[in-house]
Design a protein around this motif. Structure first.
Motif, PDB file in Angstrom:
ATOM      1  N   ASN A 108      47.474  47.587  34.637  1.00 48.14           N
ATOM      2  CA  ASN A 108      47.301  46.674  33.510  1.00 48.14           C
ATOM      3  C   ASN A 108      46.159  45.698  33.774  1.00 48.14           C
ATOM      4  O   ASN A 108      46.015  45.189  34.887  1.00 48.14           O
ATOM      5  CB  ASN A 108      48.594  45.896  33.263  1.00 48.14           C
ATOM      6  CG  ASN A 108      49.756  46.821  32.939  1.00 48.14           C
ATOM      7  OD1 ASN A 108      49.577  47.873  32.331  1.00 48.14           O
ATOM      8  ND2 ASN A 108      50.953  46.436  33.358  1.00 48.14           N
ATOM      9  N   GLU A 109      45.387  45.432  32.743  1.00 46.78           N
ATOM     10  CA  GLU A 109      44.275  44.495  32.878  1.00 46.78           C
ATOM     11  C   GLU A 109      44.804  43.048  32.866  1.00 46.78           C
ATOM     12  O   GLU A 109      45.527  42.666  31.949  1.00 46.78           O
ATOM     13  CB  GLU A 109      43.278  44.680  31.731  1.00 46.78           C
ATOM     14  CG  GLU A 109      42.052  43.789  31.839  1.00 46.78           C
ATOM     15  CD  GLU A 109      41.048  44.023  30.732  1.00 46.78           C
ATOM     16  OE1 GLU A 109      39.919  43.510  30.829  1.00 46.78           O
ATOM     17  OE2 GLU A 109      41.404  44.724  29.752  1.00 46.78           O
ATOM     18  N   PRO A 110      44.455  42.250  33.873  1.00 49.29           N
ATOM     19  CA  PRO A 110      44.876  40.845  33.850  1.00 49.29           C
ATOM     20  C   PRO A 110      44.277  40.115  32.651  1.00 49.29           C
ATOM     21  O   PRO A 110      43.193  40.465  32.172  1.00 49.29           O
ATOM     22  CB  PRO A 110      44.312  40.280  35.160  1.00 49.29           C
ATOM     23  CG  PRO A 110      44.040  41.475  36.021  1.00 49.29           C
ATOM     24  CD  PRO A 110      43.686  42.584  35.079  1.00 49.29           C
ATOM     25  N   LYS A 111      44.991  39.105  32.163  1.00 48.30           N
ATOM     26  CA  LYS A 111      44.495  38.343  31.007  1.00 48.30           C
ATOM     27  C   LYS A 111      43.205  37.613  31.342  1.00 48.30           C
ATOM     28  O   LYS A 111      42.347  37.426  30.482  1.00 48.30           O
ATOM     29  CB  LYS A 111      45.568  37.350  30.547  1.00 48.30           C
ATOM     30  CG  LYS A 111      46.776  38.021  29.907  1.00 48.30           C
ATOM     31  CD  LYS A 111      47.804  36.989  29.466  1.00 48.30           C
ATOM     32  CE  LYS A 111      49.016  37.673  28.834  1.00 48.30           C
ATOM     33  NZ  LYS A 111      50.059  36.697  28.432  1.00 48.30           N
ATOM     34  N   GLU A 112      43.088  37.168  32.580  1.00 54.58           N
ATOM     35  CA  GLU A 112      41.885  36.465  33.029  1.00 54.58           C
ATOM     36  C   GLU A 112      41.130  37.351  34.018  1.00 54.58           C
ATOM     37  O   GLU A 112      41.745  38.030  34.851  1.00 54.58           O
ATOM     38  CB  GLU A 112      42.254  35.146  33.730  1.00 54.58           C
ATOM     39  CG  GLU A 112      43.156  34.228  32.932  1.00 54.58           C
ATOM     40  CD  GLU A 112      42.441  33.565  31.764  1.00 54.58           C
ATOM     41  OE1 GLU A 112      41.186  33.535  31.786  1.00 54.58           O
ATOM     42  OE2 GLU A 112      43.122  33.096  30.841  1.00 54.58           O
TER      43      GLU A 112
END
Length: 233
Positions: free
Chosen positions: A106-110
């Motif tokens: 999953n891509e981190p939000k930041e």
């Protein structure tokens, strides 16, 4: 977990002198002996020293720190009691720079962030739970991460540790919905075939405990499809 354990012929030595032995731990190896009875890396390293330097009798080797069994990367051993006591102080006082690579789906939000959690360890589960606020018997855990590469199905994060807690990176990344590839314990959906997780202690920097000179050791990543994609230009 794979039972293809290290032996002195496949030990990956990254640095050695009269005071230190630094190796690249393979996923699946244990640093110190445990209830499994599998040969630990510390004993393999002793065999290596005994044979290379023709040392009769018991070889001294102090364990400075550990990596989780499914994790790979830099592990430092002390070859003298003087080096061990000084290294213990360096690690306890956080006078080391530890850099890890972690592969997440999953891509981190930041893109880059500093995470602060309070980790509470459950010894029966051998697992640490991350809390936003302090809870009884918890310990403050701090790390910083940066997304350094986008792979086809994954993201490579570079992680700098400010504290050294039980399963810290695994627990904190899971807390932001970014469990490490293969890490079933912390929420990844399937295991890696060899029982490893895609967490690698990439780099360690500190002042040599005896020579008092800066020392940086970098461990090559394991040879698999995902790690090889991470290191491609």
């Amino acid at each position: 977990m794979s039972k293809v354990l290290s032996n002195k012929s496949n030990l990956q030595v990254l640095y050695e002198d009269n005071h230190l032995l630094i190796v690249n731990k393979r996923a699946g190896d244990i640093v110190q002996g445990d209830k499994t009875g599998d040969t630990p890396l510390s004993e393999v390293a002793k065999e290596y020293i005994a044979e290379k330097y023709n040392k009769p009798g018991a070889v001294y080797l102090g364990v400075v720190h550990r990596l989780d069994r499914p994790t790979s990367g830099v592990v430092v051993f002390a070859r003298t009691s003087k080096a061990l006591s000084r290294l213990n102080k360096l690690f306890a006082n956080r006078e080391t720079e530890k850099t890890y690579w972690a592969v997440v789906k999953n891509e981190p939000k930041e893109v880059t962030n500093r995470l602060i959690h309070f980790l509470k360890r459950n010894p029966k589960q051998n697992k640490s739970y991350a809390h936003i606020k302090e809870v009884p018997d918890s310990k403050k855990a701090i790390l910083s991460y940066t997304v350094v590469k986008k792979l086809t199905n994954y993201y490579l994060l570079e992680v700098a540790l400010e504290t050294g807690r039980h399963h810290q990176i695994r627990s904190q990344l899971a807390a932001i919905n970014c469990p490490i590839k293969g890490d079933l314990k912390y929420g990844f959906d399937r295991s890696n075939k060899d029982g490893s997780i895609h967490l690698h202690a990439k780099k360690l920097s500190f002042i040599h405990p005896v020579k008092k000179e800066p020392l940086t050791v970098i461990a090559p990543t394991p040879d698999d499809v995902i790690w090889n994609a991470c290191t491609k230009a």
